[in-house]
Design a protein around this motif. Structure first.
Motif, mmCIF file in Angstrom:
data_model
loop_
_atom_site.group_PDB
_atom_site.id
_atom_site.type_symbol
_atom_site.label_atom_id
_atom_site.label_comp_id
_atom_site.label_asym_id
_atom_site.label_seq_id
_atom_site.Cartn_x
_atom_site.Cartn_y
_atom_site.Cartn_z
ATOM 1 N N ALA A 1 0.817 -1.214 0.000
ATOM 2 C CA ALA A 1 0.000 0.000 0.000
ATOM 3 C C ALA A 1 0.851 1.265 0.000
ATOM 4 N N GLU A 2 2.100 1.180 0.454
ATOM 5 C CA GLU A 2 2.983 2.348 0.493
ATOM 6 C C GLU A 2 3.691 2.610 -0.833
ATOM 7 N N ALA A 3 3.559 1.708 -1.793
ATOM 8 C CA ALA A 3 4.192 1.903 -3.102
ATOM 9 C C ALA A 3 3.511 3.064 -3.827
ATOM 10 N N PRO A 4 4.250 3.756 -4.685
ATOM 11 C CA PRO A 4 3.618 4.848 -5.433
ATOM 12 C C PRO A 4 2.507 4.306 -6.345
ATOM 13 N N PRO A 5 1.451 5.081 -6.556
ATOM 14 C CA PRO A 5 0.316 4.613 -7.360
ATOM 15 C C PRO A 5 0.714 4.091 -8.745
ATOM 16 N N GLU A 6 1.700 4.710 -9.357
ATOM 17 C CA GLU A 6 2.116 4.289 -10.707
ATOM 18 C C GLU A 6 2.774 2.906 -10.732
ATOM 19 N N ALA A 7 3.136 2.382 -9.559
ATOM 20 C CA ALA A 7 3.727 1.044 -9.502
ATOM 21 C C ALA A 7 2.679 -0.038 -9.725
ATOM 22 N N GLY A 8 1.402 0.305 -9.555
ATOM 23 C CA GLY A 8 0.325 -0.646 -9.798
ATOM 24 C C GLY A 8 0.229 -1.761 -8.773
ATOM 25 N N MET A 9 0.743 -1.535 -7.588
ATOM 26 C CA MET A 9 0.673 -2.554 -6.537
ATOM 27 C C MET A 9 -0.701 -2.519 -5.876
ATOM 28 N N PRO A 10 -1.139 -3.653 -5.347
ATOM 29 C CA PRO A 10 -2.445 -3.667 -4.673
ATOM 30 C C PRO A 10 -2.377 -2.859 -3.379
ATOM 31 N N PRO A 11 -3.490 -2.212 -3.000
ATOM 32 C CA PRO A 11 -3.506 -1.459 -1.736
ATOM 33 C C PRO A 11 -3.625 -2.428 -0.564
ATOM 34 N N ASP A 12 -2.577 -3.177 -0.347
ATOM 35 C CA ASP A 12 -2.589 -4.288 0.598
ATOM 36 C C ASP A 12 -1.597 -4.004 1.713
ATOM 37 N N ALA A 13 -1.905 -4.441 2.932
ATOM 38 C CA ALA A 13 -1.012 -4.237 4.079
ATOM 39 C C ALA A 13 0.134 -5.239 4.103
ATOM 40 N N ARG A 14 0.136 -6.209 3.180
ATOM 41 C CA ARG A 14 1.247 -7.170 3.135
ATOM 42 C C ARG A 14 2.566 -6.430 2.911
ATOM 43 N N VAL A 15 3.648 -7.065 3.333
ATOM 44 C CA VAL A 15 4.971 -6.453 3.216
ATOM 45 C C VAL A 15 5.512 -6.647 1.802
ATOM 46 N N MET A 16 5.797 -5.522 1.143
ATOM 47 C CA MET A 16 6.383 -5.542 -0.195
ATOM 48 C C MET A 16 7.900 -5.748 -0.102
ATOM 49 N N TYR A 17 8.504 -5.158 0.911
ATOM 50 C CA TYR A 17 9.950 -5.270 1.113
ATOM 51 C C TYR A 17 10.248 -5.084 2.592
ATOM 52 N N SER A 18 11.187 -5.882 3.091
ATOM 53 C CA SER A 18 11.686 -5.683 4.449
ATOM 54 C C SER A 18 13.102 -6.227 4.541
ATOM 55 N N HIS A 19 13.810 -5.726 5.532
ATOM 56 C CA HIS A 19 15.106 -6.329 5.862
ATOM 57 C C HIS A 19 15.439 -6.050 7.318
ATOM 58 N N ILE A 20 16.282 -6.925 7.844
ATOM 59 C CA ILE A 20 16.935 -6.653 9.119
ATOM 60 C C ILE A 20 18.426 -6.616 8.823
ATOM 61 N N ARG A 21 19.123 -5.787 9.569
ATOM 62 C CA ARG A 21 20.572 -5.667 9.419
ATOM 63 C C ARG A 21 21.203 -5.961 10.765
ATOM 64 N N ILE A 22 22.247 -6.776 10.723
ATOM 65 C CA ILE A 22 23.046 -7.081 11.898
ATOM 66 C C ILE A 22 24.492 -6.839 11.473
ATOM 67 N N GLY A 23 25.039 -5.714 11.900
ATOM 68 C CA GLY A 23 26.379 -5.349 11.440
ATOM 69 C C GLY A 23 26.377 -5.174 9.928
ATOM 70 N N ASP A 24 27.247 -5.921 9.249
ATOM 71 C CA ASP A 24 27.348 -5.840 7.788
ATOM 72 C C ASP A 24 26.460 -6.853 7.073
ATOM 73 N N HIS A 25 25.621 -7.566 7.812
ATOM 74 C CA HIS A 25 24.828 -8.651 7.227
ATOM 75 C C HIS A 25 23.346 -8.309 7.223
ATOM 76 N N MET A 26 22.662 -8.751 6.162
ATOM 77 C CA MET A 26 21.230 -8.490 6.035
ATOM 78 C C MET A 26 20.477 -9.781 5.762
ATOM 79 N N LEU A 27 19.224 -9.779 6.184
ATOM 80 C CA LEU A 27 18.253 -10.803 5.823
ATOM 81 C C LEU A 27 17.062 -10.028 5.282
#
Length: 136
Positions: A35-61
């Motif tokens: 839902a936070e994507a810009p309207p022109e991206a055409g994503m559904p207005p959904d509360a699901r996570v489009m992108y996430s990450h956690i960082r621990i030092g130099d490492h990401m998941l």
């Protein structure tokens, strides 16, 4: 150069990434919904996570929910490996990740590690938690 695991979930990515951040001691947590994507991206207005990450030092998941209606299978053939600070830290993280999931190999000392165990967490992600003998 490095490799970064990117996990997919079916509507529970936010819960999973917050769980991992707490257990693994993330320095940074980022989450963006469809839902936070810009309207022109055409994503559904959904509360699901489009992108996430956690960082621990130099490492990401990194992680995301699938789009509604996409087929989904948890990370069955991939294990995320986490190197713990020491055997006690590894045992504690392993126990938390295994809660509500399935222990595949109990956390124990092996010929190659002071502590090593594999589990599938309640979200379907497979983990290898270890403290290698050459690391301590």
């Amino acid at each position: 150069m490095s490799f970064t695991p990117f996990l997919f979930f079916d509507g529970n990515c936010e819960e999973a990434i917050d769980f991992y951040a707490e257990i693994l001691g993330a320095d940074e947590v980022v989450k963006t919904s469809f839902a936070e994507a810009p309207p022109e991206a055409g994503m559904p207005p959904d509360a699901r996570v489009m992108y996430s990450h956690i960082r621990i030092g130099d490492h990401m998941l990194m992680a995301s929910d699938i789009l509604p209606g996409q087929s989904y299978a948890p990370q069955a053939s991939v294990h995320v490996t986490h190197y713990a600070k020491d055997a006690k830290d590894g045992r504690a993280k392993f126990a938390r990740l295994a809660e509500g999931g399935e222990i595949l190999m109990d956390y124990q000392e092996t010929f190659f590690a002071y502590g090593f165990g594999t589990c599938k967490d309640r979200f379907g992600t497979h983990w290898m938690i270890m403290i290698a003998k050459e690391e301590e």
